[in-house]
Design a protein around this motif. Sequence first.
Motif, short mmCIF file in Angstrom:
data_model
loop_
_atom_site.label_atom_id
_atom_site.label_comp_id
_atom_site.label_asym_id
_atom_site.label_seq_id
_atom_site.Cartn_x
_atom_site.Cartn_y
_atom_site.Cartn_z
N PHE A 225 -4.78 -1.04 -0.69
CA PHE A 225 -3.50 -0.37 -0.85
C PHE A 225 -2.40 -1.11 -0.08
O PHE A 225 -1.28 -1.28 -0.58
CB PHE A 225 -3.61 1.08 -0.38
CG PHE A 225 -2.40 1.92 -0.66
CD1 PHE A 225 -1.98 2.13 -1.96
CD2 PHE A 225 -1.70 2.52 0.37
CE1 PHE A 225 -0.85 2.91 -2.23
CE2 PHE A 225 -0.58 3.30 0.12
CZ PHE A 225 -0.16 3.49 -1.18
N CYS A 226 -2.72 -1.53 1.13
CA CYS A 226 -1.75 -2.30 1.93
C CYS A 226 -1.35 -3.57 1.21
O CYS A 226 -0.17 -3.94 1.16
CB CYS A 226 -2.34 -2.63 3.30
SG CYS A 226 -2.44 -1.24 4.44
N TYR A 227 -2.34 -4.26 0.66
CA TYR A 227 -2.06 -5.51 -0.05
C TYR A 227 -1.16 -5.26 -1.25
O TYR A 227 -0.17 -5.98 -1.47
CB TYR A 227 -3.37 -6.16 -0.48
CG TYR A 227 -3.18 -7.48 -1.20
CD1 TYR A 227 -3.01 -8.66 -0.49
CD2 TYR A 227 -3.16 -7.55 -2.58
CE1 TYR A 227 -2.83 -9.87 -1.13
CE2 TYR A 227 -2.97 -8.75 -3.24
CZ TYR A 227 -2.81 -9.91 -2.52
OH TYR A 227 -2.62 -11.11 -3.17
N LEU A 228 -1.49 -4.25 -2.03
CA LEU A 228 -0.71 -3.95 -3.24
C LEU A 228 0.70 -3.47 -2.90
O LEU A 228 1.62 -3.63 -3.70
CB LEU A 228 -1.43 -2.90 -4.08
CG LEU A 228 -2.78 -3.34 -4.67
CD1 LEU A 228 -3.45 -2.18 -5.39
CD2 LEU A 228 -2.60 -4.52 -5.61
N GLN A 229 0.86 -2.89 -1.69
CA GLN A 229 2.17 -2.42 -1.26
C GLN A 229 2.97 -3.52 -0.56
O GLN A 229 4.09 -3.28 -0.11
CB GLN A 229 2.01 -1.22 -0.32
CG GLN A 229 1.49 0.04 -1.00
CD GLN A 229 2.50 0.65 -1.95
OE1 GLN A 229 3.64 0.86 -1.58
NE2 GLN A 229 2.09 0.91 -3.18
N GLY A 230 2.39 -4.71 -0.48
CA GLY A 230 3.13 -5.84 0.08
C GLY A 230 3.04 -5.98 1.59
O GLY A 230 3.78 -6.78 2.18
N THR B 254 -2.14 0.18 18.80
CA THR B 254 -2.00 1.31 17.89
C THR B 254 -2.48 0.94 16.49
O THR B 254 -3.18 1.72 15.84
CB THR B 254 -0.54 1.79 17.83
OG1 THR B 254 -0.09 2.14 19.14
CG2 THR B 254 -0.39 2.99 16.91
N ARG B 255 -2.13 -0.26 16.04
CA ARG B 255 -2.63 -0.72 14.72
C ARG B 255 -4.15 -0.77 14.73
O ARG B 255 -4.80 -0.34 13.77
CB ARG B 255 -2.07 -2.10 14.40
CG ARG B 255 -0.60 -2.14 14.06
CD ARG B 255 -0.20 -3.50 13.49
NE ARG B 255 1.24 -3.62 13.38
CZ ARG B 255 2.02 -4.15 14.30
NH1 ARG B 255 1.47 -4.65 15.42
NH2 ARG B 255 3.31 -4.22 14.14
N LYS C 26 -2.34 -10.36 7.27
CA LYS C 26 -2.58 -11.29 8.37
C LYS C 26 -1.93 -10.78 9.65
O LYS C 26 -2.48 -10.94 10.75
CB LYS C 26 -2.04 -12.68 8.02
CG LYS C 26 -2.33 -13.73 9.09
CD LYS C 26 -1.84 -15.11 8.65
CE LYS C 26 -2.14 -16.15 9.70
NZ LYS C 26 -1.65 -17.50 9.29
N GLU C 27 -0.77 -10.15 9.51
CA GLU C 27 -0.04 -9.65 10.68
C GLU C 27 -0.49 -8.25 11.09
O GLU C 27 -0.37 -7.87 12.25
CB GLU C 27 1.46 -9.65 10.38
CG GLU C 27 2.08 -11.02 10.21
CD GLU C 27 2.04 -11.83 11.49
OE1 GLU C 27 2.18 -11.23 12.57
OE2 GLU C 27 1.86 -13.06 11.41
#
Length: 207
Positions: A149-154, A112-113, A158-159
Amino acid sequence: MSQTLLSIAKLSMLASDEPSEATEHGIRTIEYDLNLISAQEQLSGAILESNGLDRQNTRPLNARELIELYIGEGNSESDHIDFKKALDLVEYIAPIGTGGSLTDFEAEKEATRLRIWARSLMKDAWEQLATDEPIDTIKETTFFKLVEFCYLQGLDLKENMPAPDRLLEAEELGDLKSNANVQYLLRTGYEHVRRHCTSQDGEFMLS
């Protein structure tokens, strides 16, 4: 159960004299339901209309259904924020029945990811993008806006972010997977992300 009732139930659990293990389990269950309700309430009117849904009369949707609404064809205006919401919902996918193994369940979540990332990639005409200034080019794509955006949202990239080779195997990409320019831009972007995510200061900005 409505959001208000769930919130009241959560407060009751917090004030409960029940053993901590039972209380924590109850709170996790309530928070699970609250997060799904929140994700459903954030569906835009355009998404609901294109899928023939009514905000007031639609039953509670599960994580699988919500993900499809956020990334599906019915959301023609989907952006990196919608795809991030879909990625967050992956953790709320519940097993179906009791026959499947844990391995199968985790494989479904991984698949799904992959599909979410692939659908975000397909929001732009990658085969038409210029390659002379690759970073300047890709920073305007939905895919790399999602990465940033994912990076900035924490979110742990890697996962949660598929390797480039794995992404290029996604069925959704069709002929794009064999396009040399697409492969070059994608791998250049991945390398840029890798360098910045492992740098000493940890900062990562494409813009």
